[in-house]
Design a protein around this motif. Structure first.
Motif, short mmCIF file in Angstrom:
data_model
loop_
_atom_site.label_atom_id
_atom_site.label_comp_id
_atom_site.label_asym_id
_atom_site.label_seq_id
_atom_site.Cartn_x
_atom_site.Cartn_y
_atom_site.Cartn_z
N MET B 1 0.83 -1.20 0.00
CA MET B 1 0.00 0.00 0.00
C MET B 1 0.87 1.27 0.00
N LYS B 2 1.94 1.21 0.82
CA LYS B 2 2.84 2.37 0.88
C LYS B 2 3.45 2.66 -0.49
N GLN B 3 3.84 1.58 -1.16
CA GLN B 3 4.41 1.72 -2.51
C GLN B 3 3.43 2.43 -3.42
N PHE B 4 2.17 1.97 -3.33
CA PHE B 4 1.13 2.51 -4.20
C PHE B 4 0.93 4.00 -3.94
N PHE B 7 3.75 6.07 -5.19
CA PHE B 7 3.69 6.21 -6.65
C PHE B 7 2.65 7.25 -7.05
#
Lengths: 320, 368
Positions: B1-4, B7
């Protein structure tokens, strides 16, 4: 729910077993079969964990193709390669999860600031800046004063330091640096190699490519690449030691006529400009003979014995 | 989720730091609505006409006054002879000329029959048609006034009522059209560029050598544009309701929901273009010719689909804007509910899913 599935998909967190890299009979062909370009013609080498390994070769030798195959960006036409025990074709995701890659061209976001670029790359590798700060500290401290500047406005050397920080932020077990010093000034280049040496001390395997022969001596082992073929792999000392001929350095005030004259002698195997001198490889004879020969031809010149460098070896190997 | 989230935040940085593009993205719907609302109108108002009155009697004057009183016509010239009619048209001063022959009032009174000639400049056929229709109906009204109290043996009155748009306002038809056009531009064109730009800049190379999955990249690229489109949808609707007086007769929730569905379809198409091309120029060209032109030409917004040759009618089925245009017209203007547009909704939904799947499939996980 939708987002959950996306996150679960990226949950494949397989990491590399070690920093070992092995390349076996790698062939890379571009284009259609009838007009194919052979970029790599059967490359073999091994890189030990924690080694600083250099791939030296002129432009068009196939360095970038090789790096792209090892970073799983290209599928090789033939042969096998493993990074950290994983196959570059089958297990590409495991390799992507844990290697660091710095492409030859500056590839960060120019409209993001230094700090934003770094934070972004830390997050997409599931880590944070603070977690691995010790690893990049030496490098990042130099660009820290510009942390709020857009990456596109940095100087060449700064860009390169930022790119290295971004490639390192997730503590990769293998680091691929494709021509990191091309287009960078001499001082920054020296600093850069200094940094690589410190990184090596952290146990990271580093593969670095460069067209500059003088940088070969800074690697633990080097592979010489030319037209997609491997000319030799050894330590820099081993490569220069294998130069089995007499090498002389010659100079006077009229360098161009001197070079022409040297090339016309039949006992001279090779003569080429090298810094302030011309380097001369002799088929036979000695320093004294050449001096006499020059005098006979009416050309005064200083002739001394030279210690062969990587470039001399490269020139020699290229001919055979 | 953090990656998303990281981004998505990065995508927002790209959008917000390109001020000019952002300004165009948010300003375009406002400009288009205002242009179509006030400047580019095809309604006929205050058309200049000339009168050749050879009767010069009271009956003729009454008719002329009635023509002049209507908001459609503006009498700019009173001609003296028939020859001047041609000149008036030639100089482009008038759009229509009304000729009342000598003895108009007398004939009407004694013979119960008289002639009026309407001459229109048919170099613009639509305007000519509209003007003669208006003039014809004024003459008919005038005739009805003469018949006060009398009964004709046979008489049929055609009672016309314009449903949903009694004043025949152009805005009712172009608001749905502009909505389709703007969403298409923002979503398709902008997302078409977004992945390709990373390929051109070389950042895609690093993005690929990372744990990121194609699906995550694609969805994260779409989210910011979905939000921008939501802003555009609300600004278009607010302008239509409060500036152009176009009502939202159906459910607002349904209208917004359908607009978001259309937005997603456009985003998916843009991402598909972006994933399958390798330069921003190609991506832009494909989205303009492949999406923008069909939206304008084949959605039924500019030209009625029923009048097109069969092949074009068939092609128009593949244009998402065609279905969206129908949906908006139904929900916004006619005020109908989901029961009348479920078919169009399903078609859009199907297109969206198909395009998204193709975009993910087409996303190259390697360089070559």
């Amino acid at each position: 729910m939708f987002f959950k599935t996306i996150i679960m998909q990226s949950g494949n967190r397989r990491q590399l077993n070690n920093g070992h890299v092995s390349v076996a009979d790698i062939v890379m062909t571009y284009g259609k079969p009838n007009a194919a370009v052979q970029a790599l013609q059967g490359i073999n080498f091994e890189v030990k964990p924690g080694e600083l390994f250099g791939i030296i070769g002129p432009d068009g030798a196939g360095k970038t193709s090789l790096f792209r195959i090892l970073t799983t960006l290209l599928l090789p036409t033939g042969g096998r390669a493993e990074v950290g025990g994983f196959d570059v074709v089958k297990d590409y995701q495991a390799i992507r999860n844990s290697v660091g890659y710095m492409p030859g061209r500056f590839s960060l976001y120019p409209d993001l600031t230094v700090a934003e670029n770094l934070a972004f790359f830390a997050t997409i590798f599931n880590t944070s800046i603070s977690e691995n700060y010790d690893l990049i500290k030496d490098i990042y401290l130099q660009i820290e004063p510009f942390r709020n500047r857009r990456a596109g406005q940095l100087s060449g050397g700064m860009k390169q330091k930022l790119a290295l920080s971004c490639a390192l932020i997730h503590r990769p077990s293998v680091l691929f640096l494709d021509e990191p010093t091309t287009g960078v000034d001499a001082v920054s280049r020296r600093e850069f190699w200094e940094m690589l040496r410190r990184l090596k001390a952290q146990g990271i395997t580093i593969l670095v490519s460069t067209p500059y022969m003088d940088e070969a001596g800074l690697c633990e082992r080097v592979a010489l690449l030319q037209n997609g073929r491997m000319l030799g792999i050894d330590t820099p000392a081993g490569i220069t030691a294998s130069f089995g001929k007499l090498l002389l350095a010659v100079r006077n005030e009229n360098m161009l006529p001197l070079l022409k004259l040297l090339k016309s002698f039949e006992e001279v195997e090779e003569a080429y400009p090298f810094g302030e001198y011309h380097h001369v490889v002799l088929k036979q004879g000695s320093e004294k003979d050449l001096r006499a020969r020059l005098k006979a031809a009416g050309m005064e010149a200083e002739v001394i014995t030279a210690v062969p460098g990587i470039e001399d070896c490269f020139m020699d190997l290229m001919k055979n | 989720m953090k990656q998303f989230l990281a981004f998505v935040r990065k995508e927002f940085y790209h959008i917000f730091r390109d001020r000019r593009t952002l300004f165009i993205l948010l300003g375009m719907p406002v400009v288009q609505i205002i242009l179509f609302g006030f400047a580019l109108t095809n309604e006929v108002k205050n058309s200049k006409i000339a009168i050749l009155d050879m009767a010069k009697d009271e009956t003729a004057h009454t008719l002329i006054d009635q023509l002049n009183a209507s908001r459609y016509f503006d009498i700019v010239e009173y001609l003296q002879s028939y020859d001047e009619v041609e000149t008036a048209f030639r100089t482009g001063k008038v759009r229509m000329a009304v000729v009342l022959p000598a003895g108009f009032g007398r004939d009407l009174e004694h013979l119960h029959q008289a002639q009026v000639q309407l001459l229109a400049d048919a170099s613009d056929p639509n305007v000519a048609n509209t003007l003669t229709n208006y003039a014809g109906s004024i003459v008919r009204d005038f005739q009805d006034g003469l018949l006060k109290g009398q009964q004709l043996p046979y008489r049929i009155n055609a009672e016309v009522r314009m449903l949903y748009n009694p004043q025949l306002k152009g805005a009712y038809s172009f608001v749905p059209g502009v909505m389709a056009m703007v969403l298409m531009l923002v979503c398709t064109l902008m997302t078409a560029i977004t992945i390709v730009r990373e390929k051109e800049m070389g950042t895609m190379e690093i993005m690929l050598v990372s744990p990121l999955k194609p699906m995550l990249i694609i969805v994260a690229k779409a989210v910011p544009y979905l939000l921008l489109s939501a802003i555009n949808i609300s600004s278009i609707l607010l302008l239509s309701v409060f500036v152009l007086d176009v009502p939202i007769n159906g459910s607002l929730l349904l209208l917004v929901g359908e607009s978001l569905l259309f937005t997603l379809t456009c985003l998916a198409f843009g991402l598909l273009i972006s994933a399958s091309t390798s330069s921003q120029q190609t991506a832009m060209f494909i989205s303009l010719t492949g999406m923008f032109l069909p939206t304008v030409m084949l959605s039924g917004f500019m030209f009625p689909i029923e009048n097109m040759p069969l092949p074009l009618q068939v092609i128009s089925h593949a244009v998402p804007a065609r279905w969206f245009y129908q949906i908006v017209r139904n929900v916004m203007i006619k005020g109908t509910g989901l029961e009348t547009i479920w078919k169009e909704t399903l078609i859009l939904l199907g297109m969206m899913l198909l395009l998204t799947t193709l975009a993910v499939k087409k996303f190259k996980i390697r360089l070559a």
